[in-house]
Design a protein around this motif. Structure first.
Motif, short mmCIF file in Angstrom:
data_model
loop_
_atom_site.label_atom_id
_atom_site.label_comp_id
_atom_site.label_asym_id
_atom_site.label_seq_id
_atom_site.Cartn_x
_atom_site.Cartn_y
_atom_site.Cartn_z
N ASP A 37 36.81 43.76 -15.63
CA ASP A 37 36.87 42.68 -16.44
C ASP A 37 35.69 41.94 -15.08
N ALA A 38 35.91 41.85 -13.40
CA ALA A 38 35.24 41.00 -13.07
C ALA A 38 33.57 41.48 -12.65
N VAL A 39 34.03 42.73 -12.90
CA VAL A 39 32.10 43.40 -13.08
C VAL A 39 31.66 42.67 -13.85
N ARG A 40 31.79 42.70 -15.51
CA ARG A 40 31.39 42.59 -16.46
C ARG A 40 30.98 41.24 -16.54
N ALA A 41 31.75 40.15 -15.86
CA ALA A 41 31.44 38.72 -15.76
C ALA A 41 30.62 38.78 -15.51
N ALA A 42 30.50 39.05 -13.64
CA ALA A 42 29.61 38.84 -13.23
C ALA A 42 28.60 39.57 -14.26
N LEU A 43 28.65 40.61 -14.09
CA LEU A 43 27.24 40.76 -14.81
C LEU A 43 26.38 40.28 -16.57
N ARG A 44 27.92 39.52 -16.95
CA ARG A 44 26.98 38.57 -18.38
C ARG A 44 26.28 37.41 -17.03
N ALA A 45 27.44 36.55 -16.58
CA ALA A 45 26.90 35.78 -15.91
C ALA A 45 25.24 35.42 -15.45
N GLN A 46 24.73 36.95 -15.33
CA GLN A 46 23.78 37.08 -14.78
C GLN A 46 22.68 37.68 -15.83
N GLY A 47 23.44 37.47 -16.50
CA GLY A 47 22.01 37.55 -18.15
C GLY A 47 22.39 38.91 -18.71
N TRP A 48 22.46 40.25 -18.39
CA TRP A 48 23.33 41.21 -18.51
C TRP A 48 23.21 41.46 -19.82
N ILE A 49 22.75 41.80 -20.89
CA ILE A 49 22.73 42.19 -22.25
C ILE A 49 22.95 43.53 -22.37
N PRO A 50 24.38 44.11 -23.06
CA PRO A 50 24.97 45.69 -23.12
C PRO A 50 23.39 46.03 -23.55
N GLY A 51 23.46 47.71 -23.02
CA GLY A 51 22.04 48.84 -23.04
C GLY A 51 21.29 48.17 -22.41
N ARG A 52 21.09 47.18 -21.58
CA ARG A 52 19.88 47.13 -20.35
C ARG A 52 20.05 48.18 -19.13
N ASP A 53 19.95 48.57 -18.69
CA ASP A 53 19.72 49.31 -17.32
C ASP A 53 19.86 48.42 -16.31
N PHE A 54 20.70 49.20 -15.42
CA PHE A 54 20.15 48.43 -14.55
C PHE A 54 21.08 49.43 -13.38
N SER A 55 20.49 49.14 -11.84
CA SER A 55 20.99 50.31 -10.67
C SER A 55 22.35 49.82 -10.26
N VAL A 56 23.26 50.94 -9.92
CA VAL A 56 24.24 50.52 -9.28
C VAL A 56 24.57 50.55 -7.60
N PHE A 57 24.61 49.84 -6.43
CA PHE A 57 24.57 50.98 -4.98
C PHE A 57 26.45 50.65 -4.07
N SER A 58 26.82 51.94 -4.30
CA SER A 58 27.27 52.12 -3.59
C SER A 58 28.00 53.07 -2.46
N ASP A 59 29.38 53.00 -1.83
CA ASP A 59 29.82 54.44 -0.86
C ASP A 59 29.47 56.14 -1.70
N GLY A 60 29.75 55.50 -3.13
CA GLY A 60 29.71 56.38 -3.89
C GLY A 60 31.74 56.60 -4.76
N ASP A 61 32.33 56.47 -4.24
CA ASP A 61 33.66 55.43 -4.76
C ASP A 61 33.41 56.53 -6.17
N SER A 62 34.44 57.10 -6.38
CA SER A 62 34.13 57.44 -7.58
C SER A 62 35.07 55.97 -8.57
N ALA A 63 36.01 55.53 -8.08
CA ALA A 63 37.06 54.29 -9.01
C ALA A 63 36.23 53.47 -8.45
#
Length: 118
Positions: free
Chosen positions: A50-76
């Motif tokens: 929910d926190a990730v979805r809220a942050a995405l939507r607050a920035q104007g993301w709409i479902p279906g629009r591509d984006f990149s995720v940067f992390s340490d590779g943790d599967s969770a």
């Protein structure tokens, strides 16, 4: 749009609490706008997804629009973003975490060289 996400294990103060927990934090950076930060701890009623979805939507993301995720590779962490977006994502192992892993190898090598020379 880019999502940067990481986690941290928080240890209890010895003799005070016996619980440990993991906190997840990150930020969403759309092109041309300031990033929006988010964080989730276990005692907060908002889930990681929910926190990730809220942050995405607050920035104007709409479902279906591509984006990149940067992390340490943790599967969770990747799983939380995939669940929030409900779509495939482009995942990138960030340079900071790559350099941290390489640094551990360098330190081990330096220690073994100095040990063998003594």
């Amino acid at each position: 749009m880019s999502v940067f996400i990481d986690g941290a294990h928080i240890r209890a103060v010895p003799g005070y609490l016996t619980r440990q927990f993991e906190k997840i934090m990150g930020h969403v950076e759309p092109d041309g706008r300031a990033p929006r930060h988010f964080a989730v701890a276990p005692n907060i009623s908002t889930s990681n997804v929910d926190a990730v979805r809220a942050a995405l939507r607050a920035q104007g993301w709409i479902p279906g629009r591509d984006f990149s995720v940067f992390s340490d590779g943790d599967s969770a962490l990747k799983g939380a973003v995939i669940s929030a977006a409900r779509q495939k994502i482009t995942h990138v192992l960030d340079w900071f975490h790559i350099s941290m892993r390489v640094r551990h190898i360098e330190q081990a090598f330096e220690a073994s060289v100095s040990w063998s020379q003594s």
